[in-house]
Scaffold this active site. Structure first.
Site, PDB file in Angstrom:
ATOM      1  N   THR A 537       4.587  37.931  16.567  1.00 44.70           N
ATOM      2  CA  THR A 537       4.666  39.370  16.327  1.00 44.70           C
ATOM      3  C   THR A 537       6.015  39.684  15.700  1.00 44.70           C
ATOM      4  O   THR A 537       7.037  39.141  16.109  1.00 44.70           O
ATOM      5  CB  THR A 537       4.480  40.162  17.633  1.00 44.70           C
ATOM      6  N   PHE A 539       8.806  42.612  14.641  1.00 43.79           N
ATOM      7  CA  PHE A 539       9.263  43.914  15.120  1.00 43.79           C
ATOM      8  C   PHE A 539      10.247  44.510  14.127  1.00 43.79           C
ATOM      9  O   PHE A 539      11.013  43.778  13.504  1.00 43.79           O
ATOM     10  CB  PHE A 539       9.999  43.755  16.463  1.00 43.79           C
TER      11      PHE A 539
END
Ligand code: PEP
Ligand code: MN
Length: 640
Positions: A537, A539
């Protein structure tokens, strides 16, 4: 023994417990965990545990089964993070720290030149021996105090704390004036008088493994340092003596995961002394990092052929640079990131903070969405360091609002997952919050774990809670091992862990990252249960525009996130993209989004890479004319 205090124990009760134990001859170390406070009582004294259990404020008392006490994981569950030098370089936790330099300091110009090149390549601590314990008395023995002066000067000039070997107890006080970290060499690991003297300084120590030391003997040496006053000990695997002759020593990589179970102290590896052969250093350095070490220490020399010691195992600066790049590429795979280099402060300028991302003077607060232990918290700590003050908030919108109103300085928000795709909510929120800008990015490998209340067995599990993405990403494991359990979607992964804890659901499990288990004191029944391990992921780090310069000080930007709408004419998208292509920018991302309230109209979100920021701003200006509307969401340094 470990004395666990009750949550509501008063300061007076704690003092009383300490004084009772001290009167009996114990040395007391107080350890504040995330959830509870424990007192470690060690020493030669003996006391019936029941006598301690009855003292007011005591929740329970547990004996420490290992011969090393202060170093043992039994006493302290959380990883120790050792802080080195005024630049506050941290070793431990989720970082990979690179320490580099020559075997021996040979001259002022030699250490200066090597310091410049290793710093440029990504080293954060400078090593170099001034007192060399050589196998032969006829070999170069080091420059002594003169060498320390050069080492200090090089460390200061290039903003790197310095680490060097101490060989005699009588040098300890003198050396402590020059250096940031003592190294205890392999040959001195069991020089107990030296360990006692170095321990008393309270300074950080790199404790190398003895040439034929067992892991337990090594931890007992760490115990000597700790019992005498320092809790800043880093262990270093540097190869052990075996029957193998092809290498100088045999690197014992398995010691690294073994140590991580036995001790809370950080562990690094030394591929140079482990192999003794230059060509083997980089592959073994990668093996050390892949084994879970918190860093490496490597010998690098500007002219290895002329080196006065350990030339054949010293890397050329270019080889070292390549190694750092390879380690950087490996980091996200093992869920870590490289410890960032401290800023170089130009002479005559007063430094207001050791961190490049500080808002001058005041403490930074960073928001993330979710509960404590969430992947977003992991990303936040990776970006800002473990000691940052975090504010968990329930929604992405509340994070934007907190940044907007100044309640927090930054927020760290997910924008993209390699399996799930873009997280549009955050792009839409960026669009609707002018004045908020992207100043950086971070990435985290998503490793899911099956987490339960302590004692729950896999056959007890009737329900599995997690965010729908968490459940979907672990589908294969759930079908194979828990087909009889009901999957229950929850609003976030870490929240599902705290929920089954709070509700004391002994027949449930949650799926989340390991920090959520650690924070809630829960048990990981199975690690890494995601179907596809290539799950990352990304960010964004956002802030108000006026804070931008604080975050980016000293960092060279190379990426921009853009949002634009097009004029309603044929070829509009083509023309916009042509500008980006003609000006030589690499476009790494392009997505279209429906514009709210304007059916069948779209805005475009793009990320482009650039070399020169002024040139990129000129591109934005040209693009601004060609498009109906262009917003630069942020210009920042890429981290992937
Ligand atoms: C060194 O790091 O230069 C050194 C002498 O290492 P070891 O003590 O591991 O041999
Ligand atoms: Mn050496």
């Amino acid at each position: 023994m470990i004395v666990i205090l009750k949550n509501n124990a008063t300061a007076q009760e704690k003092d009383k417990i300490k004084s009772v134990l001290e009167e009996r001859g114990f040395i007391i170390k107080e350890i504040k965990g995330q959830q509870d406070t424990v007192l470690g009582a060690v020493g030669m004294a003996h006391m019936d545990l029941r006598e301690v259990e009855v003292l007011p404020g005591v929740a329970s008392v547990i004996p420490i089964s290992k011969p090393y006490k202060l170093a043992s994981r039994e006493l302290k569950k959380e990883d120790t993070v050792v802080t080195v030098g005024k630049n506050k370089v941290k070793i431990g936790g989720n970082r990979v720290v690179i320490m580099a330099g020559p075997c021996a300091i040979e001259s002022r110009s030699q250490i200066m030149e090597i310091a410049a090149s290793v710093r440029e390549a990504g080293a954060v601590i400078l090593r170099g021996g001034a007192f060399k314990p050589r196998t032969s008395p006829y070999s170069f023995q080091g420059l002594g105090e003169e060498g320390l002066r050069y080492l200090r000067e090089a460390g200061d000039k290039y903003s790197m704390p310095v680490c060097t070997e101490v060989v005699s107890p009588r040098d300890v006080a003198m050396m402590s004036n020059y250096i940031d970290m003592f190294q205890i060499g392999a040959r001195n690991m069991q020089n107990f008088e030296l360990l006692k003297e170095v321990g008393k300084t309270g300074m950080p120590v790199l404790l190398k493994r003895g040439i034929s030391a067992t892991i337990e003997e090594w931890l007992m040496a760490a115990e000597y340092l700790m019992a005498n006053g320092t809790d800043q000990v880093v262990l270093c695997e540097r190869g052990i003596r075996t029957y193998e002759k092809a290498t100088r020593n045999t690197l014992d990589c398995s010691a690294i995961p073994v140590l991580k179970k036995l001790t809370h102290l950080p562990v690094i590896g030394d591929p140079s002394h482990a192999t003794g052969v230059r060509d083997l250093v980089s592959p073994m350095a990668l093996a050390i990092v892949a084994s879970g070490a918190h860093g490496i220490t490597v010998e690098v020399h500007n002219h290895p052929d002329k080196a006065l010691s350990d030339g054949p195992q010293s890397l050329y600066p270019q080889q070292f640079e390549k190694l750092v790049r390879d380690i950087q590429a490996l980091c996200p795979v093992i869920g870590k990131s490289l410890e960032a280099r401290p800023r170089i402060i130009p002479e005559g300028i007063k430094d207001d903070s050791a961190s490049s991302s500080s808002l001058s003077g005041k403490e930074r607060i960073v928001a993330f969405q979710g509960e404590r232990g969430a992947f977003s918290e992991l990303a936040t700590r990776r970006a800002f360091g473990d000691d940052v003050k975090v504010l968990p908030l329930p929604t992405f919108k509340s994070c934007f609002d907190a940044v907007k109103t100044g309640n927090v300085d930054y927020a760290v928000l997910p924008v993209e997952n390699t399996l799930g795709g873009t997280i549009y909510d955050n792009l839409d929120l960026l669009e609707s919050h002018p004045g908020i800008t992207v100043v950086g990015e971070e990435q985290v490998r998503v490793i899911h774990n099956l987490i339960v209340n302590p004692g729950t067995k896999i056959e007890d599990i009737k329900r599995v809670y997690s965010h729908p993405q968490g459940l979907a990403q672990c589908k294969e494991f759930l079908e194979k091992h828990l087909s009889y359990a009901t999957p229950i979607p929850f609003f976030d992964t870490a929240g599902s862990v705290s929920y089954i804890k709070k509700e004391k659901e002994l027949d449930s499990a949650a799926i989340a990252g390991s920090p959520a288990a650690a924070f809630n004191d829960m048990e990981i029944l199975k690690e890494g249960i995601e179907t596809n391990p290539r799950n990352y992921t990304r960010f964004y780090i956002i802030t108000r525009e006026e804070n931008e310069k604080f975050f980016k000080r000293g960092k060279k930007s190379d990426t921009a996130s853009l949002l634009f709408t097009l004029k309603d004419e044929p070829g509009a998208l083509f023309n916009a993209l042509k500008i980006i292509a003609d000006r030589g920018h690499n476009m790494s991302k392009l997505e279209s989004r429906p514009i709210q309230g304007r059916p069948w109209e779209y805005s475009f979100f793009a990320e482009i890479w650039f070399e020169d920021e002024d040139y990129a701003h000129e591109t934005f200006r040209i693009l601004g004319k060609e498009t109906a509307n262009l917003r630069v969401l942020g210009v920042y340094k890429r981290n992937h």
